[in-house]
Design an enzyme around this catalytic site. Structure first.
Site, PDB file in Angstrom:
ATOM      1  N   ASP A   1     -19.896 -28.455 -29.184  1.00 52.05           N
ATOM      2  CA  ASP A   1     -19.896 -29.727 -30.277  1.00 52.05           C
ATOM      3  C   ASP A   1     -21.267 -30.296 -29.825  1.00 52.05           C
ATOM      4  OD1 ASP A   1     -17.837 -29.053 -31.570  1.00 52.05           O
ATOM      5  OD2 ASP A   1     -16.526 -30.446 -30.373  1.00 52.05           O
TER       6      ASP A   1
ATOM      7  N   LYS B   1     -21.040 -31.256 -35.134  1.00 48.48           N
ATOM      8  CA  LYS B   1     -21.061 -32.063 -36.587  1.00 48.48           C
ATOM      9  C   LYS B   1     -20.803 -33.730 -35.921  1.00 48.48           C
ATOM     10  CE  LYS B   1     -16.127 -30.814 -37.335  1.00 48.48           C
ATOM     11  NZ  LYS B   1     -16.019 -29.784 -36.167  1.00 48.48           N
TER      12      LYS B   1
ATOM     13  N   GLY C   1     -16.067 -32.027 -27.141  1.00 50.39           N
ATOM     14  CA  GLY C   1     -16.060 -33.525 -26.203  1.00 50.39           C
ATOM     15  C   GLY C   1     -14.885 -33.829 -25.905  1.00 50.39           C
ATOM     16  N   GLY C   2     -14.927 -34.769 -24.852  1.00 50.64           N
ATOM     17  CA  GLY C   2     -13.561 -35.538 -24.442  1.00 50.64           C
ATOM     18  C   GLY C   2     -12.614 -34.382 -24.212  1.00 50.64           C
ATOM     19  N   ASP C   3     -11.483 -34.578 -24.744  1.00 49.85           N
ATOM     20  CA  ASP C   3     -10.209 -33.577 -24.878  1.00 49.85           C
ATOM     21  C   ASP C   3     -10.031 -33.077 -26.109  1.00 49.85           C
ATOM     22  OD1 ASP C   3      -7.415 -33.157 -23.366  1.00 49.85           O
ATOM     23  OD2 ASP C   3      -7.057 -33.459 -25.611  1.00 49.85           O
TER      24      ASP C   3
ATOM     25  N   VAL D   1      -7.437 -34.477 -28.845  1.00 53.09           N
ATOM     26  CA  VAL D   1      -7.727 -36.002 -29.163  1.00 53.09           C
ATOM     27  C   VAL D   1      -8.852 -36.068 -30.008  1.00 53.09           C
ATOM     28  CG1 VAL D   1      -7.879 -38.465 -28.508  1.00 53.09           C
ATOM     29  CG2 VAL D   1      -6.795 -36.938 -26.890  1.00 53.09           C
TER      30      VAL D   1
ATOM     31  N   THR E   1     -10.670 -37.931 -22.008  1.00 58.06           N
ATOM     32  CA  THR E   1     -11.049 -38.243 -23.421  1.00 58.06           C
ATOM     33  C   THR E   1     -11.903 -39.350 -23.501  1.00 58.06           C
ATOM     34  OG1 THR E   1      -9.958 -38.895 -25.598  1.00 58.06           O
ATOM     35  CG2 THR E   1      -9.024 -39.767 -23.681  1.00 58.06           C
ATOM     36  N   ALA E   2     -12.606 -39.831 -24.405  1.00 55.28           N
ATOM     37  CA  ALA E   2     -13.623 -40.898 -24.424  1.00 55.28           C
ATOM     38  C   ALA E   2     -13.150 -42.408 -24.233  1.00 55.28           C
ATOM     39  CB  ALA E   2     -14.149 -41.028 -25.817  1.00 55.28           C
TER      40      ALA E   2
ATOM     41  N   MET F   1     -14.363 -43.084 -33.554  1.00 57.36           N
ATOM     42  CA  MET F   1     -15.250 -42.874 -34.566  1.00 57.36           C
ATOM     43  C   MET F   1     -15.123 -44.053 -35.646  1.00 57.36           C
ATOM     44  SD  MET F   1     -14.216 -38.942 -35.649  1.00 57.36           S
ATOM     45  CE  MET F   1     -12.461 -38.872 -35.290  1.00 57.36           C
TER      46      MET F   1
ATOM     47  N   GLY G   1     -20.613 -43.947 -23.640  1.00 60.84           N
ATOM     48  CA  GLY G   1     -19.916 -43.861 -22.224  1.00 60.84           C
ATOM     49  C   GLY G   1     -20.189 -42.889 -21.430  1.00 60.84           C
TER      50      GLY G   1
END
Ligand code: SAH
Length: 273
Positions: free
Chosen positions: A46, A68, A99-101, A104, A129-130, A181, A210
């Site tokens: 991503d 995206k 990204g992240g998890d 999620v 996760t973020a 988002m 972050g």
């Protein structure tokens, strides 16, 4: 560094690992994520995945960006599915790096359903996760005995998804909202929470980029949420943490620049005579 093999992680040729890359800082990868990247022959990643993370993948692996961002869908989900299938069926070890998890707000569920339906062996490697990373790097405990007993992970991607939410429960006090988002929907979010009775003085922190060197934290209160974000031109990727705990960023921040506050009120313009 020697990584002891994990029984759960042994990606066969022709298999796909859905791997969480965390929020950007490569130090936040898990050992299993690193093992998957080192074994990968194809990496489908991503846009949000940091260059530092990607650099840890097998140098010989084929790297394909399938990223995206909101409003800029560079590759339709069906095409991502087709790419996973094509490379897996060719007998390659595929890492789908997210990204992240992966589970999620990452459409990992859809990708796994697709792999399952097509009989492709798969593994899932969770990631940080973020919400968890941004909170840690901004010095904001997501729960705290004095300030928050529950945490909600939510998205405010577009007006439609915002409108289906249960605002009465989201507006409860001593609760932390972590909003993914949400940059484009802050005005709507503020309006809905205020209408549902959340205190206008509820603190927030917006964490942009972050865990990355360019991290910025912008703080204020629910009442000035949209105006403050606009004044500081907060841009994606940013995570909103709203709730009593967000006030702790002022004291407990330790990474990157000092949190920015609401802009000073505009001085009233002198009336023309
Ligand atoms: N699966 C990802 C979320 C994907 S949705 C995860 O678990 O983190 C993308 C949203 O995540 C962004 O719009 C933003 O709200 C948030 N996000 C991801 N990385 C971020 C970062 N480094 N800093 C702030 N927010 C981030």
């Amino acid at each position: 560094m020697s990584l002891s093999p994990s029984a759960a992680f042994d990606l066969p040729p022709g298999g796909v690992a859905l791997v969480g890359a965390g929020p950007g800082d490569p130090g936040l990868l898990t050992l299993n994520a690193l093992r998957a990247l080192e074994a990968a022959e194809v990496v489908l990643y991503d846009r949000l995945v940091g260059a530092g993370v990607l650099a840890l993948a097998n140098p010989a692996a084929l790297r394909i960006e399938v990223g995206k961002s909101a409003g800029n869908h560079s590759m339709p989900q069906e095409q991502i599915h087709a790419l996973m299938l094509e490379h897996a069926r060719a007998g390659r070890r595929v890492v789908r790096l997210k990204g992240g998890d992966p589970f999620v707000f990452g459409r990992g569920g859809e990708e796994l359903e697709y792999l399952h339906a097509h009989g492709i062996p798969y593994r899932v490697v969770p990631g940080i996760t973020a919400a968890v990373a941004c909170a840690a790097y901004a010095g904001i405990p997501l729960t705290h005995r004095d300030h928050a007993q529950s945490l909600r992970l939510m998205t405010a991607h577009c007006r439609d998804s915002v409108d289906t939410l249960d605002w009465a429960s989201l507006a409860q006090e001593r609760q932390t909202l972590a909003v993914y988002m949400g940059v484009a929907a802050l005005g709507h979010l503020r309006e809905r929470l205020l209408a549902a009775g959340r205190d206008p003085a509820t603190p927030f922190a917006l964490v942009e980029n972050g865990s990355r060197p360019e991290q910025r934290v912008v703080t204020g209160t629910l009442d000035d949420l949209a105006a403050t974000a606009q004044a500081h031109a907060v841009a994606s990727p940013a995570l909103l943490i709203l709730g009593e705990v967000a006030a702790l960023a002022a004291q407990l921040h330790w990474f990157g620049a000092t949190p920015l506050g609401p802009p000073p009120a505009e001085p009233a313009l002198a009336q023309a005579a």
